[in-house]
Scaffold this motif. Structure first.
Motif, PDB file in Angstrom:
ATOM      1  N   MET A   1      35.758 -43.035   2.889  1.00 42.24           N
ATOM      2  CA  MET A   1      34.515 -43.190   2.173  1.00 42.24           C
ATOM      3  C   MET A   1      33.398 -43.586   3.126  1.00 42.24           C
ATOM      4  O   MET A   1      32.287 -43.122   2.978  1.00 42.24           O
ATOM      5  N   GLY A   2      33.709 -44.422   4.105  1.00 42.30           N
ATOM      6  CA  GLY A   2      32.703 -44.860   5.063  1.00 42.30           C
ATOM      7  C   GLY A   2      32.189 -43.717   5.903  1.00 42.30           C
ATOM      8  O   GLY A   2      31.023 -43.657   6.267  1.00 42.30           O
TER       9      GLY A   2
ATOM     10  N   PHE B   1      26.273 -38.914   5.251  1.00 41.19           N
ATOM     11  CA  PHE B   1      25.228 -38.761   4.242  1.00 41.19           C
ATOM     12  C   PHE B   1      23.941 -39.464   4.677  1.00 41.19           C
ATOM     13  O   PHE B   1      22.844 -38.909   4.571  1.00 41.19           O
ATOM     14  N   SER B   2      24.082 -40.698   5.207  1.00 45.35           N
ATOM     15  CA  SER B   2      22.888 -41.420   5.652  1.00 45.35           C
ATOM     16  C   SER B   2      22.308 -40.813   6.923  1.00 45.35           C
ATOM     17  O   SER B   2      21.102 -40.852   7.148  1.00 45.35           O
TER      18      SER B   2
ATOM     19  N   ILE C   1      31.985 -40.535   4.998  1.00 46.54           N
ATOM     20  CA  ILE C   1      31.112 -39.696   4.156  1.00 46.54           C
ATOM     21  C   ILE C   1      29.747 -40.371   3.988  1.00 46.54           C
ATOM     22  O   ILE C   1      28.706 -39.715   4.089  1.00 46.54           O
ATOM     23  N   GLU C   2      29.756 -41.663   3.749  1.00 41.02           N
ATOM     24  CA  GLU C   2      28.477 -42.385   3.614  1.00 41.02           C
ATOM     25  C   GLU C   2      27.700 -42.350   4.914  1.00 41.02           C
ATOM     26  O   GLU C   2      26.477 -42.211   4.927  1.00 41.02           O
TER      27      GLU C   2
ATOM     28  N   GLN D   1      18.282 -43.282   5.744  1.00 45.38           N
ATOM     29  CA  GLN D   1      18.807 -44.525   5.185  1.00 45.38           C
ATOM     30  C   GLN D   1      17.839 -45.045   4.139  1.00 45.38           C
ATOM     31  O   GLN D   1      16.888 -45.752   4.439  1.00 45.38           O
TER      32      GLN D   1
END
Length: 178
Positions: A1-2, A8-9, A4-5, A14
């Protein structure tokens, strides 16, 4: 998950909207433009308000100003009164003018000097008061508006440089042909 985040950022920023930031490259942010326009209008209105603000003066200053405004109208109306007196009672007027003819010349010079100094000093005082008021107005103006109005253009003037180059070339051609 980290992961992907993180991706994404990295792609979308951000907490920022990439679409809006990209769109602002092609079209001005209307809200930001309106805020800048409102700030500019407020600064201009504040400058106008400062320019036309009149300082409150004490009662004594107002009375002295009123008294200082009397001599010029009194001289003007007094001169008109002399013309009226000459027409109404010429004998009375002639007797008064004979009395004035007996005044010695140095006294006339003294009176002329006093009147000249009075009006000259008043003219100078009013001029200095006007310049002081302008300086105070400029000092109270919002810094951004006053600085933009007073700041000269920076950098070379491209049009002037091109004109100078053209004029120099024309002179060279004229010198070569003669």
């Amino acid at each position: 998950m980290g992961l992907i985040e993180g991706l994404f950022s990295l792609v979308f920023g951000q907490g920022r909207n990439v679409v809006a930031e990209t769109a602002e490259v092609f079209r001005v942010n209307a809200e930001g433009a309106d805020a800048r326009e409102a700030a500019l209008r407020n600064a201009v209105l504040a400058e106008f308000a400062a320019e036309f603000a009149h300082p409150r003066r004490a009662a004594f200053d107002r009375v002295v100003d009123g008294l200082n405004r009397l001599p010029r109208p009194a001289l003007a109306f007094g001169t008109l009164g002399l013309f009226v007196a000459a027409m109404v009672d010429p004998a009375w007027f002639a007797a008064r003018m004979q009395g004035l003819a007996l005044v010695p010349e140095p006294l006339w010079w003294l009176m002329g000097a006093i009147v000249s100094f009075y009006f000259g000093a008043r003219h100078q005082a009013k001029g200095q008061e006007f310049q002081r008021a302008i300086a105070e107005t400029l000092a109270r103006a919002p810094l951004g508006v006053a600085a933009r109005a007073a700041a000269p253009a920076t950098g070379p003037n491209a049009a002037l440089s091109a004109w100078r180059g053209q004029a120099t070339a024309e002179y060279r051609v004229a010198d070569a042909t003669s």
